[in-house]
Design an enzyme around this catalytic site. Structure first.
Site, mmCIF file in Angstrom:
data_model
loop_
_atom_site.group_PDB
_atom_site.id
_atom_site.type_symbol
_atom_site.label_atom_id
_atom_site.label_comp_id
_atom_site.label_asym_id
_atom_site.label_seq_id
_atom_site.Cartn_x
_atom_site.Cartn_y
_atom_site.Cartn_z
ATOM 1 N N LYS A 1 0.848 -1.212 0.000
ATOM 2 C CA LYS A 1 0.000 0.000 0.000
ATOM 3 C C LYS A 1 0.874 1.248 0.000
ATOM 4 O O LYS A 1 0.670 2.163 -0.802
ATOM 5 C CB LYS A 1 -0.888 0.022 1.232
ATOM 6 C CG LYS A 1 -1.541 1.377 1.502
ATOM 7 C CD LYS A 1 -2.392 1.412 2.736
ATOM 8 C CE LYS A 1 -1.635 1.667 3.987
ATOM 9 N NZ LYS A 1 -1.391 3.089 4.305
ATOM 10 N N ASN A 2 1.876 1.293 0.900
ATOM 11 C CA ASN A 2 2.649 2.524 1.050
ATOM 12 C C ASN A 2 3.645 2.757 -0.071
ATOM 13 O O ASN A 2 4.212 3.839 -0.165
ATOM 14 C CB ASN A 2 3.329 2.557 2.418
ATOM 15 C CG ASN A 2 2.291 2.748 3.522
ATOM 16 O OD1 ASN A 2 1.127 3.054 3.246
ATOM 17 N ND2 ASN A 2 2.701 2.537 4.751
ATOM 18 N N CYS B 1 -4.993 13.117 12.234
ATOM 19 C CA CYS B 1 -5.705 11.842 12.072
ATOM 20 C C CYS B 1 -5.643 11.140 13.421
ATOM 21 O O CYS B 1 -5.071 11.641 14.386
ATOM 22 C CB CYS B 1 -5.067 11.017 10.969
ATOM 23 S SG CYS B 1 -3.587 10.177 11.488
ATOM 24 N N ARG C 1 0.388 15.045 12.638
ATOM 25 C CA ARG C 1 0.886 14.751 11.294
ATOM 26 C C ARG C 1 0.965 15.996 10.406
ATOM 27 O O ARG C 1 0.286 16.120 9.394
ATOM 28 C CB ARG C 1 0.057 13.650 10.641
ATOM 29 C CG ARG C 1 0.018 12.409 11.526
ATOM 30 C CD ARG C 1 -0.603 11.224 10.902
ATOM 31 N NE ARG C 1 0.267 10.650 9.867
ATOM 32 C CZ ARG C 1 -0.131 9.629 9.100
ATOM 33 N NH1 ARG C 1 -1.349 9.163 9.235
ATOM 34 N NH2 ARG C 1 0.659 9.128 8.177
ATOM 35 N N ASP D 1 4.546 0.915 12.007
ATOM 36 C CA ASP D 1 3.347 0.284 11.439
ATOM 37 C C ASP D 1 3.161 -1.154 11.901
ATOM 38 O O ASP D 1 2.148 -1.766 11.578
ATOM 39 C CB ASP D 1 3.389 0.320 9.914
ATOM 40 C CG ASP D 1 3.220 1.730 9.390
ATOM 41 O OD1 ASP D 1 3.452 1.947 8.192
ATOM 42 O OD2 ASP D 1 2.888 2.626 10.187
ATOM 43 N N ARG E 1 -8.555 -0.253 4.117
ATOM 44 C CA ARG E 1 -7.588 0.687 3.553
ATOM 45 C C ARG E 1 -6.239 0.035 3.338
ATOM 46 O O ARG E 1 -5.432 0.508 2.546
ATOM 47 C CB ARG E 1 -7.402 1.889 4.493
ATOM 48 C CG ARG E 1 -8.678 2.632 4.788
ATOM 49 C CD ARG E 1 -8.414 3.886 5.559
ATOM 50 N NE ARG E 1 -7.454 4.737 4.832
ATOM 51 C CZ ARG E 1 -7.162 5.972 5.227
ATOM 52 N NH1 ARG E 1 -7.708 6.468 6.305
ATOM 53 N NH2 ARG E 1 -6.313 6.694 4.538
HETATM 54 C C1 EPZ Z 1 4.228 7.130 6.134
HETATM 55 O O1 EPZ Z 1 3.458 8.180 6.675
HETATM 56 C C2 EPZ Z 1 3.306 5.934 6.060
HETATM 57 N N1 EPZ Z 1 2.172 6.227 5.186
HETATM 58 C C3 EPZ Z 1 2.785 5.588 7.462
HETATM 59 O O2 EPZ Z 1 2.001 4.398 7.346
HETATM 60 C C4 EPZ Z 1 3.989 5.298 8.364
HETATM 61 O O3 EPZ Z 1 3.538 5.047 9.669
HETATM 62 C C5 EPZ Z 1 4.947 6.494 8.354
HETATM 63 O O4 EPZ Z 1 5.344 6.807 7.000
HETATM 64 C C6 EPZ Z 1 6.215 6.227 9.163
HETATM 65 O O5 EPZ Z 1 6.884 5.111 8.628
HETATM 66 C C7 EPZ Z 1 2.332 6.127 3.842
HETATM 67 O O6 EPZ Z 1 3.410 5.823 3.347
HETATM 68 C C8 EPZ Z 1 1.128 6.430 2.999
HETATM 69 P P1 EPZ Z 1 6.358 10.474 8.183
HETATM 70 P P2 EPZ Z 1 4.073 9.693 6.662
HETATM 71 O O7 EPZ Z 1 6.337 11.724 7.390
HETATM 72 O O8 EPZ Z 1 4.889 9.902 5.442
HETATM 73 C C9 EPZ Z 1 6.425 13.872 11.507
HETATM 74 C C10 EPZ Z 1 0.147 2.997 7.694
HETATM 75 O O9 EPZ Z 1 -0.354 2.501 8.715
HETATM 76 N N2 EPZ Z 1 6.329 14.825 10.396
HETATM 77 O O10 EPZ Z 1 7.520 9.546 8.033
HETATM 78 O O11 EPZ Z 1 2.970 10.617 6.943
HETATM 79 C C11 EPZ Z 1 5.161 13.049 11.667
HETATM 80 O O12 EPZ Z 1 4.211 13.750 12.433
HETATM 81 C C12 EPZ Z 1 0.600 4.446 7.692
HETATM 82 O O13 EPZ Z 1 0.330 2.380 6.608
HETATM 83 C C13 EPZ Z 1 6.477 16.184 10.645
HETATM 84 O O14 EPZ Z 1 6.663 16.593 11.785
HETATM 85 O O15 EPZ Z 1 5.028 9.639 7.946
HETATM 86 C C14 EPZ Z 1 5.667 11.820 12.354
HETATM 87 O O16 EPZ Z 1 5.776 12.078 13.749
HETATM 88 C C15 EPZ Z 1 0.324 5.138 9.030
HETATM 89 N N3 EPZ Z 1 6.401 17.054 9.599
HETATM 90 C C16 EPZ Z 1 7.068 11.636 11.786
HETATM 91 O O17 EPZ Z 1 7.428 12.902 11.209
HETATM 92 C C17 EPZ Z 1 6.210 16.615 8.302
HETATM 93 O O18 EPZ Z 1 6.178 17.464 7.382
HETATM 94 C C18 EPZ Z 1 7.164 10.581 10.688
HETATM 95 O O19 EPZ Z 1 6.169 10.872 9.722
HETATM 96 C C19 EPZ Z 1 6.071 15.242 8.078
HETATM 97 C C20 EPZ Z 1 6.141 14.352 9.132
#
Ligand code: EPZ
Length: 427
Positions: free
Chosen positions: A22-23, A123, A128, A313, A405
């Protein structure tokens, strides 16, 4: 809405097919916006989020054609054609339901010079924000304005320019937006502290197939040599390591054994190491990975962190499994601030879990008892299904749209290896 009803107690056994990731799919689909040539993506999982992303792209003028596959086949092939982009807007209604919609931001501004994307909002698992995405695009020359809940991004005259992006924390999505934008920026872009998840490697490989030049793939320093245009490609999505890890937990919690067909052992180092530490037998096979329970599970101390460490995850799924371990486990969630929504639901089934801030102490109990439980987010939903597979009696998981999802035809896959599980209308 639907619910899933599970009668627990059966030890799972057999071969279980693993779908496309998915990701990875959710970052490969927006790559279509980077070119006026057709992009064909194979092994796409049949998931609500993939359908949703397709509709979002259709709204921008991208045509999508699904290759004829038999209805009972897993996965599908979709050819996307973004020759004519009629809209550069990702509306609130899409983005609020699927945060990954923000991954159109980088491709749109790179190809069209502008993008208007709704801020995703929070969410269930956390606030996020997308500040890192926006700062990365500014490093490539984009002008960013936020008004009325929308991000309006504009490229300078002549388009995005290569630059230096250093992420203060690892972000999967921000790395993906930066990579896609840099692929069409003029000149070289260096991305430091880039995410190294296998899904990022899959994105890089797809971009290279489309004509990108990227150095350092799989490392925290990526160097992208921007191209004036990109071509189409025919690319197969990687297998889903989180789905595979989730079903490995199903084998563990039911005392069974599964062959995860199509899973790639190279993507799952930390997950498989943790499973082995609980006592599970793990071995590569010609078709994937075989996992087999080996007596009562041993407890673990685990902390989530960016790849190659143990993935956030998988935290909820491991918690369900460790609820029945022989001793106390300590899980620490370092990525998201609110990813313990499954705890009160697991506790209703008899689990003994204490949460202190980012850390959860899971004391193994002898049994779980089936109950009505509520899904709150994708991975929490899976942890409830896992608990139901092992619990005495019947478990009814409500709001299973969360599951749809991220898990393709879950009941079918689990029934085929011995689970007593079915979906029914939930009034
Ligand atoms: C991706 O989300 C995945 N989703 C998530 O999977 C996964 O948990 C996450 O990466 C971490 O591995 C998809 O790929 C569609 P991040 P993403 O940006 O990109 C903070 C699932 O269950 N952050 O790596 O949104 C954020 O709040 C989903 O399949 C900022 O502060 O995650 C978090 O604490 C859930 N500012 C951390 O970084 C930003 O601009 C990591 O988030 C972006 C992120």
């Amino acid at each position: 809405m639907d619910r899933i009803v599970i009668r627990g107690g059966a030890a799972l056994s057999g071969r279980l097919p693993i779908s496309g990731a998915k990701n990875a799919a959710l970052t490969l689909l927006p790559c279509a916006l980077l070119t006026d040539q057709p992009l064909t993506l194979g092994n796409l999982p049949r998931l609500a989020d993939v359908d949703g992303f397709g509709h979002l792209l259709n709204g921008m003028g991208v045509s999508t054609a699904t290759a004829g596959t038999s209805p009972d086949a897993f996965g599908r092939t979709i050819t996307l054609d973004a020759r004519r982009i009629s809209s550069t807007t990702a509306p609130y209604d899409f983005v609020r339901k699927m945060r990954a919609s923000i991954l159109v931001l980088g491709p749109l501004i790179a190809r069209m010079g502008e993008a208007t994307v709704s801020l995703p909002g929070g969410c269930a698992i956390g606030n996020r924000p997308i500040d890192l995405h926006l700062k990365a695009l500014e490093q490539l020359g984009a002008e960013i304005e936020i008004t009325a809940g929308y991000v309006k991004a504009t490229a300078p005259d002549g388009g995005l320019r290569g630059g230096r992006i250093t992420f203060p924390i690892v972000s999967v999505g921000a790395t993906e937006n930066a990579l896609m934008a840099a692929s069409l920026a003029s000149g070289e872009t260096v991305i430091d502290n880039a995410a190294r998840e296998p899904e990022i490697v899959d994105l890089c490989r797809c971009l290279v197939a489309m004509g990108s030049e990227i150095e350092g793939i799989g490392t925290e320093r990526l160097v992208v040599h921007g191209q004036p245009r990109l071509g189409g490609a025919d690319y197969k999505v990687m297998p889903d390591r989180i789905e595979a890890g989730s079903y490995a937990c199903a084998a563990a919690i039911t005392g069974g054994e599964l062959e995860l067909v199509g899973a790639d052992i190279d993507d799952m180092g930390a997950i498989l190491a943790a499973l082995s530490e609980t006592g599970l037998d793990v071995a590569a096979t010609a078709d994937g990975i075989r996992v087999a329970a080996n007596g009562r599970l041993r407890p673990l101390t685990l902390s989530t962190a960016p790849y190659p460490a143990f993935p956030t995850d998988m935290q909820a799924q491991f918690m369900a499994m460790l609820a029945l371990a022989d001793g106390a486990s300590v899980l620490t969630e370092t990525i998201f601030e609110n990813r313990y929504m499954h705890v009160p639901e697991l506790s209703r089934m008899g689990a003994d879990i204490q949460v202190h801030g980012r850390t959860a102490v899971v004391r193994g109990v002898d049994k779980l008892v089936g109950a009505d439980v509520m899904a709150t987010d994708l991975r929490a939903s899976m942890s409830l299904v896992l608990a139901g597979l092992a619990a005495e009696g019947e478990t009814r998981v409500h709001r299973v749209y969360h599951l749809d999802r991220g898990y393709e035809r879950l009941e079918e896959k689990l029934s085929a290896v011995g689970a007593q599980i079915e979906r029914e209308a939930d009034g």
